[in-house]
Scaffold this motif. Structure first.
Motif, mmCIF file in Angstrom:
data_model
loop_
_atom_site.group_PDB
_atom_site.id
_atom_site.type_symbol
_atom_site.label_atom_id
_atom_site.label_comp_id
_atom_site.label_asym_id
_atom_site.label_seq_id
_atom_site.Cartn_x
_atom_site.Cartn_y
_atom_site.Cartn_z
ATOM 1 N N VAL A 147 24.567 -0.217 -52.710
ATOM 2 C CA VAL A 147 23.659 0.394 -53.037
ATOM 3 C C VAL A 147 23.448 2.171 -53.193
ATOM 4 O O VAL A 147 23.274 2.797 -54.106
ATOM 5 N N THR A 148 23.026 2.627 -51.446
ATOM 6 C CA THR A 148 22.726 4.166 -51.640
ATOM 7 C C THR A 148 24.292 4.731 -51.954
ATOM 8 O O THR A 148 23.812 5.721 -52.464
ATOM 9 N N SER A 149 25.252 4.398 -51.825
ATOM 10 C CA SER A 149 26.232 5.445 -52.871
ATOM 11 C C SER A 149 25.710 5.065 -54.064
ATOM 12 O O SER A 149 26.289 6.413 -54.306
ATOM 13 N N ASN A 150 25.499 3.880 -54.651
ATOM 14 C CA ASN A 150 25.246 4.127 -56.567
ATOM 15 C C ASN A 150 23.779 5.393 -56.300
ATOM 16 O O ASN A 150 24.113 6.247 -57.440
ATOM 17 N N GLN A 151 23.042 5.223 -55.303
ATOM 18 C CA GLN A 151 21.950 6.016 -56.405
ATOM 19 C C GLN A 151 22.546 7.283 -55.385
ATOM 20 O O GLN A 151 21.625 8.471 -56.282
ATOM 21 N N GLU A 152 23.705 7.810 -54.764
ATOM 22 C CA GLU A 152 23.424 8.968 -54.581
ATOM 23 C C GLU A 152 24.478 9.275 -56.282
ATOM 24 O O GLU A 152 24.044 11.014 -57.160
ATOM 25 N N LYS A 153 25.133 8.747 -56.344
ATOM 26 C CA LYS A 153 25.971 9.232 -58.040
ATOM 27 C C LYS A 153 24.101 9.242 -59.119
ATOM 28 O O LYS A 153 24.506 9.976 -60.087
ATOM 29 N N MET A 154 23.329 8.101 -58.969
ATOM 30 C CA MET A 154 22.253 8.029 -60.425
ATOM 31 C C MET A 154 21.478 8.980 -59.977
ATOM 32 O O MET A 154 20.927 9.396 -61.181
ATOM 33 N N GLN A 155 20.833 9.682 -58.955
ATOM 34 C CA GLN A 155 20.480 10.754 -58.802
ATOM 35 C C GLN A 155 20.610 11.714 -59.115
ATOM 36 O O GLN A 155 20.301 12.683 -59.425
ATOM 37 N N LYS B 154 14.925 -1.698 -53.277
ATOM 38 C CA LYS B 154 14.910 -1.436 -51.981
ATOM 39 C C LYS B 154 14.424 -1.812 -51.083
ATOM 40 O O LYS B 154 14.202 -1.774 -50.212
ATOM 41 N N ALA B 155 13.094 -0.800 -51.682
ATOM 42 C CA ALA B 155 11.789 -0.586 -50.614
ATOM 43 C C ALA B 155 11.216 -1.881 -50.682
ATOM 44 O O ALA B 155 10.885 -2.271 -49.327
ATOM 45 N N ARG B 156 11.257 -2.713 -51.579
ATOM 46 C CA ARG B 156 10.620 -4.403 -51.484
ATOM 47 C C ARG B 156 11.861 -5.015 -50.701
ATOM 48 O O ARG B 156 11.258 -5.557 -49.589
ATOM 49 N N VAL B 157 12.993 -4.762 -50.662
ATOM 50 C CA VAL B 157 13.513 -5.912 -49.928
ATOM 51 C C VAL B 157 13.973 -5.352 -48.183
ATOM 52 O O VAL B 157 14.351 -6.272 -46.848
ATOM 53 N N LEU B 158 13.289 -3.888 -47.733
ATOM 54 C CA LEU B 158 13.318 -3.331 -46.781
ATOM 55 C C LEU B 158 11.980 -3.656 -46.163
ATOM 56 O O LEU B 158 11.811 -3.353 -45.221
ATOM 57 N N GLY B 159 10.672 -4.289 -46.902
ATOM 58 C CA GLY B 159 10.019 -4.088 -46.683
ATOM 59 C C GLY B 159 8.502 -3.333 -46.730
ATOM 60 O O GLY B 159 7.742 -3.265 -46.267
ATOM 61 N N GLN B 160 9.433 -2.270 -47.671
ATOM 62 C CA GLN B 160 7.661 -0.625 -47.678
ATOM 63 C C GLN B 160 7.455 -0.983 -49.299
ATOM 64 O O GLN B 160 7.754 -0.993 -49.868
ATOM 65 N N ALA C 34 21.597 -6.418 -59.333
ATOM 66 C CA ALA C 34 22.397 -7.569 -58.490
ATOM 67 C C ALA C 34 22.572 -7.750 -56.801
ATOM 68 O O ALA C 34 21.901 -7.982 -56.330
ATOM 69 N N ARG C 35 22.471 -6.582 -56.588
ATOM 70 C CA ARG C 35 23.107 -6.804 -54.822
ATOM 71 C C ARG C 35 21.349 -6.623 -54.311
ATOM 72 O O ARG C 35 21.255 -7.177 -53.805
ATOM 73 N N GLN D 43 23.997 -8.171 -45.169
ATOM 74 C CA GLN D 43 22.625 -7.173 -46.062
ATOM 75 C C GLN D 43 22.927 -6.067 -45.694
ATOM 76 O O GLN D 43 23.025 -4.851 -46.675
ATOM 77 N N LYS D 44 23.873 -5.341 -44.653
ATOM 78 C CA LYS D 44 23.935 -4.015 -44.223
ATOM 79 C C LYS D 44 24.517 -4.031 -45.193
ATOM 80 O O LYS D 44 24.542 -2.160 -45.760
ATOM 81 N N HIS D 45 26.246 -4.102 -45.734
ATOM 82 C CA HIS D 45 27.411 -3.900 -46.502
ATOM 83 C C HIS D 45 26.605 -3.638 -47.443
ATOM 84 O O HIS D 45 26.674 -2.576 -48.719
ATOM 85 N N LEU D 46 25.722 -4.854 -48.367
ATOM 86 C CA LEU D 46 24.875 -3.757 -50.084
ATOM 87 C C LEU D 46 24.057 -3.631 -49.599
ATOM 88 O O LEU D 46 24.272 -2.300 -51.051
ATOM 89 N N LEU D 47 23.167 -3.142 -48.999
ATOM 90 C CA LEU D 47 22.540 -1.468 -48.800
ATOM 91 C C LEU D 47 23.536 -0.273 -49.023
ATOM 92 O O LEU D 47 22.730 0.827 -49.145
ATOM 93 N N LEU D 48 24.449 -0.741 -48.206
ATOM 94 C CA LEU D 48 25.429 1.125 -47.972
ATOM 95 C C LEU D 48 26.428 1.207 -49.541
ATOM 96 O O LEU D 48 25.829 2.422 -50.013
#
Length: 846
Positions: free
Chosen positions: A34-42, A63-69, A14-15, A27-32
């Motif tokens: 997401v990164t926190s969520n992904q650490e747990k998901m990993q 995440k790669a899509r919104v970062l242009g990767q 959603a974010r 946007q920076k707050h949203l990515l932070l």
């Protein structure tokens, strides 16, 4: 809630979905987050990859899509789709396809986007999310054009010209007959046979095939072919024939992917499949491929064809087959379940019969339900339905071990299992054919979905051999106890002898320690495989440290060793281990008070069977006093050498000045006589006086050179290499000739006398070259080889004939030859007129 993977999964998606719509700071707050969520998901993905890894990949893709990767995003989408499909998360497979399709659509790759969006649509339909599937059709009409023009038809078709918009009169009698034939069968083989007969009768086809999925591969499980003139088609079932080259694969794959029917009136002339190799090869006319769906799940496919006539599969027949297909799908599913259940039951019975222990089962009422073959062999009887639940022990003759008492029925493991207990016993015997069989038994309850005991299972095995072994063990223990008693006496004697030896060893060790303490020898033990080192107290003291205040370690030793010596000592240790030789090195250590002490270390490696070093033992000794004595002796020898050199230089000054000034006297006498004889020879007198002046100047220069030679020696405070370098620098300041100095190899020390004479030879050769060679460049080269040391002085001056060397004693060559002879060196001189001169001195290292 913080430990809910689904919450973190959808929160991240959603974010990332709103990321392009918010301000940069948000946007920076949203990515932070997401990164926190992904650490747990990993972490969850690592613990249970089948449940969470594809979720992790899908968030990474977004995440790669919104970062242009973009390329990284596409790779993560594929990994998410693959993982969801392999682990049967159909809803998340659909979501991954949908997000990937949106990604490709945003990049302008509409064909790929359409493919992924249709796969998402297909997955949502399989999942039962028809509303979501219709939403995709509404949002992306360009990808689902047929969905916007659906008429009220019964059979969805594609690639054909048949119209299904008219109302069709269905042969109700045919439908009822076919339906009854299909529903009356439960076994898969008979069902497929009946199904193919019914469908062929009502379709007007020559040939028909039914395809079912087997381990991810679609195979032909039933075929029916109506021969010309025959009333009944020849049917074969459960052949599991691969469809390659047997059917038009492009049509089959289309139906698998879209779940849509394909009806072709003339397959060779119309539709999207005219180029299919099968159709081209067989010139097939009429084709119908119908998906068999059960609650949107593709159960099977029906393929019918007629190679003789076009337009065979009319709307009426297609609608009839559509009605039958739904019932056929349900019947096939039920038949599969029945087959699987029967196979499972058969396999379970095989397993139970194959295991080498007895198995008995009671139903919930306590009545015998099943006994395997091994159980019958042990008890002498199988299932006895007449056995009352409270008399099982009596019926099957179960006794308490070693007695004639019937085993208490309520204590039987299988009876206790009816109460939900898990038990084990080994105090029971079975009376069978007048023989008692000791058994070990386990009781296990089996619960139904409501948590009630549905069955009680007892497993039991013959432990006769174990009992015999236990008896043998008891006998052996008694024998062993007797032997132990006898051995105890011997052991007490051995212990006394060992204690005596240990006392002697301790005394010997104490004597060794005292010896090392008094001789100030330190010991060390390097355990190479463990990378640890142990020192004794003397070793610690010799490093300038206090025992028990520092831990033995490589770093503690390295902190004390002089920086200039570390690499040399480590190289010596490495070489010793590689060559399996003893290690020895002298090095300096710096005490905490700044004083420097010289130590000598010796060590020997210990190696395993493969030749790899595992340990090194060694000792160290303070040799500072010995080094100082050696230095004093060297200084004394150097002073004696200096004195000898200065005496030689004094003789040289005497001879040189005597020769020069004798010439002056002779010429002065000559001038005096000439003045007395002829006062008119003024010009000749002038020339004589000029010669006198030249000789005087030569004598003065020689005097100065000799004085320089008598100054304190360059070697007194440095090595031969640095002394030669300083000599070249000093002489460069007094001449315009270019002087070049080079040193090669690893520098090592030579005896003091050897270094002194080499330095003097170099000094004389360099002085002579500057004075007499008229050279533009002079090279001084010092080479340290493993076995020899080379000194080379080479100039590009006028040179001289080698044959005239004996007449060139004034050039200092005789002095150089004498010096070389004193130190046992080899002196060679190479020179040619106009080609310069090369002087080489070679001295052995030892």
């Amino acid at each position: 809630m913080d430990n809910d993977p689904m919450l973190h999964f959808y929160d991240s998606l959603a974010r990332l979905a709103v990321h392009p719509l918010v301000r940069r700071s948000e946007q920076k707050h949203l990515l932070l987050k997401v990164t926190s969520n992904q650490e747990k998901m990993q972490i969850w993905a690592h613990q249970a990859p089948m449940n969470h890894l594809h979720k992790f990949y899908l968030v990474e893709a977004e995440k790669a899509r919104v970062l242009g990767q973009l390329f990284e995003a596409e790779e993560f989408y594929e990994q998410a789709i693959r993982g969801a499909r392999e682990n049967e998360y159909i809803q998340e497979e659909a979501l991954a396809y949908e997000l990937a399709a949106k990604h490709y659509l945003a990049r302008g790759r509409e064909k790929i986007a359409q493919l992924y969006m249709k796969e998402a649509h297909y997955c949502y339909e399989r999942w039962g999310a028809t509303a979501k599937a219709k939403d995709l059709e509404t949002c992306y009409p360009q990808f689902f054009p047929q969905s916007l023009n659906v008429a009220p038809v019964t059979v969805p078709t594609t690639a054909g010209t048949t119209s299904n918009t008219s109302q069709v009169a269905i042969d109700l009698a045919a439908v009822m007959k076919a339906s009854q034939a299909i529903s009356s069968e439960i076994e898969l083989e008979r069902l497929l046979h009946s199904l193919m007969q019914s469908l062929i009768e009502n379709a007007g086809a020559q040939t028909g095939c039914l395809l079912l999925e087997d381990s991810g591969e679609w195979k032909i499980e039933a075929t029916c072919e109506l021969s010309e003139g025959a009333q009944v088609c020849a049917t074969r079932v459960l052949q599991s024939i691969p469809m390659t080259n047997c059917l038009p694969e492009s049509i089959i794959q289309y139906v698998i992917r879209t779940h849509e029917s394909v009806i072709l009136n003339d397959a060779t002339r119309e539709g999207h499949f005219i180029n299919d190799p099968y159709i081209q090869r067989h010139q097939t006319q009429s084709v119908l491929c119908l998906p068999l769906l059960n609650q949107t799940k593709l159960v099977g496919m029906l393929y019918l064809e007629n190679q003789l006539a076009t337009g065979v599969f009319s709307p009426e027949r297609s609608q009839l087959l559509s009605l039958l297909s739904a019932q056929a799908a349900i019947a096939i599913e039920n038949a599969k379940l029945y087959s699987e259940q029967r196979t499972s039951k058969s396999q379970l019975a095989q397993f139970l019969e194959a295991i080498p222990v007895g198995v008995a089962v009671l139903d919930a009422t306590g009545r015998p339900y099943y006994v395997n073959q091994r159980g019958i062999q042990l008890m002498g009887k199988g299932v006895d339905p007449s056995a009352p639940p409270d008399q099982i022990a009596e019926v099957y003759q179960l006794y308490v071990s070693g007695t004639n008492q019937i085993y208490p029925n309520e204590n039987l493991p299988i009876v206790r299992a009816l109460s939900g207990e898990y038990t084990r016993i080994d105090d029971m015997e079975i009376l069978h054919q007048h023989r008692r069989i000791p058994v070990e038994g386990w009781g296990t309850p089996v619960f139904d979905e409501q948590g009630n005991v549905a069955y009680a299972i007892a497993t039991f095995q013959d432990i006769t051999e174990r009992k015999k072994a236990e008896q043998l063990l008891a006998d052996y223990n008694r024998t062993l106890e007797q032997q132990v008693a006898e051995r105890t006496v011997l052991l007490s004697q051995e212990i006394e002898e060992r204690q005596r030896i240990e006392t002697a060893l301790r005394q010997s060790e104490e004597q060794r320690r005292l010896t090392m303490d008094f001789s100030y020898i330190g010991s060390w033990n390097w355990k190479i495989t463990e990378n640890t080192v142990d020192w004794d107290d003397n070793h610690v003291r010799l490093l300038g440290l206090v025992p028990n205040e520092v831990e033995s370690s490589y770093q503690a030793w390295r902190d004390r060793v002089h920086p200039e010596d570390i690499d040399r000592v480590e190289q010596a240790i490495e070489t010793a281990l590689e060559t399996h030789t003893d290690f020895e090195a002298e090095y300096r250590v710096i005490y905490p008070d700044g004083s420097i002490h010289w130590l000598v270390a010796r060590g020997r490696g210990i190696y395993d069977t493969t030749g790899q070093p595992v340990q090194m033992l060694g000792v160290i000794l303070d040799i500072s006093e010995r080094r100082e004595a050696a230095l004093r002796e060297r200084k004394r020898a150097e002073e004696a050498s200096v004195l000898e050199e200065r005496n030689r230089m004094a003789r040289e000054i005497h001879d040189t000045l005597a020769q020069a000034f004798t010439g002056i006297l002779l010429h002065v006498g000559s001038v005096t006589q000439m003045l007395a004889d002829d006062s008119g020879s003024a010009q000749i007198y002038l020339e004589r006086l000029e010669k006198i002046d030249e000789l005087a100047r030569t004598g003065l220069a020689e005097a100065r050179r000799s004085v320089v030679a008598l100054r304190p020696q360059l070697l007194e405070a440095s090595t031969l290499q640095s002394a030669l370098q300083r000599l070249v620098i000093q002489m460069q300041s007094t001449t315009k000739t270019t002087l070049i100095y080079e040193s090669k190899g690893v520098v090592y020390s030579l005896p003091t006398e050897v270094e002194n004479h080499l330095l003097r030879i170099g000094q004389e050769a360099l002085t002579n070259a500057i004075k007499y060679a008229n050279a533009s460049k002079i090279l001084v080269e010092l080479v340290y080889d493993d076995a020899q040391c080379f000194l080379r002085v080479q100039d590009d001056g006028q040179g001289f004939g080698v044959g005239s060397i004996s007449s060139l004693g004034g050039f200092g060559l005789l002095g150089m030859s004498e010096r070389a002879e004193r130190i046992g060196a080899h002196l060679s001189i190479q020179s040619q007129p106009g080609q310069g001169t090369e002087i080489v001195v070679i001295v052995n290292r030892e």
